[in-house]
Scaffold this motif. Structure first.
Motif, PDB file in Angstrom:
ATOM      1  N   MET A 205       0.880  -1.232   0.197  1.00  0.00           N
ATOM      2  CA  MET A 205      -0.044   0.202  -0.038  1.00  0.00           C
ATOM      3  C   MET A 205       0.906   1.056   0.190  1.00  0.00           C
ATOM      4  O   MET A 205       1.927   1.162   0.481  1.00  0.00           O
ATOM      5  CB  MET A 205      -0.926   0.150   1.259  1.00  0.00           C
ATOM      6  N   ARG A 206       0.523   2.201  -0.502  1.00  0.00           N
ATOM      7  CA  ARG A 206       1.162   3.572  -0.472  1.00  0.00           C
ATOM      8  C   ARG A 206       0.812   4.220   0.790  1.00  0.00           C
ATOM      9  O   ARG A 206      -0.292   4.863   0.928  1.00  0.00           O
ATOM     10  CB  ARG A 206       0.787   4.454  -1.794  1.00  0.00           C
ATOM     11  N   ARG A 207       1.746   4.144   1.630  1.00  0.00           N
ATOM     12  CA  ARG A 207       1.708   5.051   3.096  1.00  0.00           C
ATOM     13  C   ARG A 207       0.194   4.610   3.513  1.00  0.00           C
ATOM     14  O   ARG A 207      -0.526   5.842   3.810  1.00  0.00           O
ATOM     15  CB  ARG A 207       2.043   6.404   2.895  1.00  0.00           C
ATOM     16  N   PRO A 208      -0.170   3.675   3.936  1.00  0.00           N
ATOM     17  CA  PRO A 208      -1.577   3.558   4.524  1.00  0.00           C
ATOM     18  C   PRO A 208      -1.430   4.200   5.821  1.00  0.00           C
ATOM     19  O   PRO A 208      -0.892   4.059   6.752  1.00  0.00           O
ATOM     20  CB  PRO A 208      -1.786   1.800   4.663  1.00  0.00           C
ATOM     21  N   ARG A 209      -2.743   4.852   6.212  1.00  0.00           N
ATOM     22  CA  ARG A 209      -3.143   5.456   7.353  1.00  0.00           C
ATOM     23  C   ARG A 209      -3.509   4.280   8.386  1.00  0.00           C
ATOM     24  O   ARG A 209      -4.075   3.402   7.929  1.00  0.00           O
ATOM     25  CB  ARG A 209      -3.993   6.634   6.924  1.00  0.00           C
TER      26      ARG A 209
ATOM     27  N   ILE B 129      -1.858  -3.914  13.268  1.00  0.00           N
ATOM     28  CA  ILE B 129      -0.332  -3.668  13.455  1.00  0.00           C
ATOM     29  C   ILE B 129       0.462  -4.062  12.360  1.00  0.00           C
ATOM     30  O   ILE B 129       1.348  -3.359  11.939  1.00  0.00           O
ATOM     31  CB  ILE B 129       0.227  -4.463  14.726  1.00  0.00           C
ATOM     32  N   GLY B 130       0.186  -5.239  11.788  1.00  0.00           N
ATOM     33  CA  GLY B 130       0.847  -5.738  10.610  1.00  0.00           C
ATOM     34  C   GLY B 130       0.820  -4.754   9.323  1.00  0.00           C
ATOM     35  O   GLY B 130       1.597  -4.530   8.608  1.00  0.00           O
ATOM     36  N   ILE B 131      -0.286  -3.997   9.127  1.00  0.00           N
ATOM     37  CA  ILE B 131      -0.328  -3.015   8.024  1.00  0.00           C
ATOM     38  C   ILE B 131       0.479  -1.951   8.009  1.00  0.00           C
ATOM     39  O   ILE B 131       1.341  -1.455   7.554  1.00  0.00           O
ATOM     40  CB  ILE B 131      -1.785  -2.584   7.841  1.00  0.00           C
ATOM     41  N   MET B 132       0.297  -1.352   9.425  1.00  0.00           N
ATOM     42  CA  MET B 132       1.317  -0.456   9.948  1.00  0.00           C
ATOM     43  C   MET B 132       2.654  -0.655   9.844  1.00  0.00           C
ATOM     44  O   MET B 132       3.586   0.264   9.504  1.00  0.00           O
ATOM     45  CB  MET B 132       0.808   0.299  11.174  1.00  0.00           C
ATOM     46  N   LEU B 133       3.070  -1.787  10.329  1.00  0.00           N
ATOM     47  CA  LEU B 133       4.460  -2.328  10.163  1.00  0.00           C
ATOM     48  C   LEU B 133       4.720  -2.419   8.733  1.00  0.00           C
ATOM     49  O   LEU B 133       5.862  -2.159   8.310  1.00  0.00           O
ATOM     50  CB  LEU B 133       4.768  -3.614  10.958  1.00  0.00           C
ATOM     51  N   GLY B 134       4.158  -2.871   7.817  1.00  0.00           N
ATOM     52  CA  GLY B 134       4.261  -3.031   6.362  1.00  0.00           C
ATOM     53  C   GLY B 134       4.432  -1.614   5.803  1.00  0.00           C
ATOM     54  O   GLY B 134       5.156  -1.516   4.834  1.00  0.00           O
TER      55      GLY B 134
ATOM     56  N   VAL C 145       6.130   0.859   7.166  1.00  0.00           N
ATOM     57  CA  VAL C 145       7.349   1.292   7.299  1.00  0.00           C
ATOM     58  C   VAL C 145       8.219   0.459   6.468  1.00  0.00           C
ATOM     59  O   VAL C 145       9.265   1.148   5.712  1.00  0.00           O
ATOM     60  CB  VAL C 145       7.968   0.884   8.797  1.00  0.00           C
ATOM     61  N   LEU C 146       8.196  -0.822   6.108  1.00  0.00           N
ATOM     62  CA  LEU C 146       8.755  -1.757   5.325  1.00  0.00           C
ATOM     63  C   LEU C 146       8.658  -1.427   3.730  1.00  0.00           C
ATOM     64  O   LEU C 146       9.659  -1.345   3.032  1.00  0.00           O
ATOM     65  CB  LEU C 146       8.548  -3.200   5.673  1.00  0.00           C
ATOM     66  N   GLY C 147       7.443  -0.991   3.620  1.00  0.00           N
ATOM     67  CA  GLY C 147       7.309  -0.440   2.184  1.00  0.00           C
ATOM     68  C   GLY C 147       7.900   0.943   1.911  1.00  0.00           C
ATOM     69  O   GLY C 147       8.464   0.981   0.676  1.00  0.00           O
ATOM     70  N   ALA C 148       8.006   1.669   2.918  1.00  0.00           N
ATOM     71  CA  ALA C 148       8.873   3.098   2.717  1.00  0.00           C
ATOM     72  C   ALA C 148      10.268   2.685   2.400  1.00  0.00           C
ATOM     73  O   ALA C 148      10.925   3.241   1.646  1.00  0.00           O
ATOM     74  CB  ALA C 148       8.760   3.878   3.790  1.00  0.00           C
ATOM     75  N   LEU C 149      10.740   1.515   3.111  1.00  0.00           N
ATOM     76  CA  LEU C 149      12.193   1.078   3.070  1.00  0.00           C
ATOM     77  C   LEU C 149      12.523   0.514   1.558  1.00  0.00           C
ATOM     78  O   LEU C 149      13.484   0.709   1.132  1.00  0.00           O
ATOM     79  CB  LEU C 149      12.613   0.230   4.141  1.00  0.00           C
ATOM     80  N   ALA C 150      11.395  -0.372   1.264  1.00  0.00           N
ATOM     81  CA  ALA C 150      11.397  -1.109  -0.026  1.00  0.00           C
ATOM     82  C   ALA C 150      11.486  -0.440  -1.201  1.00  0.00           C
ATOM     83  O   ALA C 150      11.803  -0.747  -2.400  1.00  0.00           O
ATOM     84  CB  ALA C 150      10.444  -2.231  -0.167  1.00  0.00           C
TER      85      ALA C 150
END
Length: 187
Positions: A28-32, A147-152, A154-159
């Motif tokens: 996702m693009r920076r999910p809220r 929690i998983g979506i929000m953790l993703g 962070v990982l999405g921004a890094l990837a």
């Protein structure tokens, strides 16, 4: 069945949904938080309903459900994962809007909750209130997926641009882990 056992069942049933949510969140693009909570609700309701369905099916279908549950979960998650990888590798894929609508989340939630249906079947043979177990499973999944979506995120921004590919790989790994757990437990 004591409350600790019910809580542990709820946490165990939500772990694969958590892993899938990390993959979804990375794609996702920076999910809220609101989007993460929505995904958590979708997953939680599905994960809470499936043990009730399994419990209702009871002994008549137990043999068929436990024989196929891991194959269904593996197939659904692999197809979703492959679709995510394909979308991430397409030229111009990162310019297209990301779609994480209800049906995509529900399909992922269903793929991770098939094992909860088998748990419901096994609970039909125990003296347990299925409503309490279903609510605990649903609430644990709601929290873990949010929690998983929000953790993703962070990982999405890094990837960067390949977050959807990473999410697809995670989906396939979750599906393979479900399949492995069931096949190794049956041996």
């Amino acid at each position: 069945m004591n409350p600790l056992s019910i809580l542990l069942i709820g946490l165990a049933m939500s772990t694969d949904a958590f892993a899938a949510a990390v993959g979804r969140g990375a794609a996702m693009r920076r999910p809220r938080f609101r989007q993460a909570l929505r995904a958590g609700l979708i997953f939680g309701v599905i994960e809470g309903v499936t043990p009730v369905i399994g419990w209702l099916l009871g002994t008549a279908a137990a043999r068929y459900i436990t024989v196929l549950d891991h194959w269904i979960a593996f197939t659904v998650l692999c197809l979703l994962g492959l679709h995510m990888i394909w979308n991430g590798c397409r030229p111009g894929a990162q310019d297209a809007p990301q779609r994480h609508g209800f049906w995509a989340l529900a399909a992922t939630g269903l793929g991770t909750s098939i094992d909860a249906m088998a748990i419901g079947v096994s609970l039909a043979f125990l003296d347990v209130h299925i409503g309490v177990v279903a609510v605990v499973i649903g609430l644990c999944t709601l929290v873990m997926v949010t929690i998983g979506i929000m953790l993703g995120r962070v990982l999405g921004a890094l990837a960067g641009k390949r977050a959807e590919v990473a999410g697809g790989v995670i989906m396939i790994v979750v599906g393979a882990a479900i399949l492995y757990e069931h096949l190794s437990g049956a041996a």
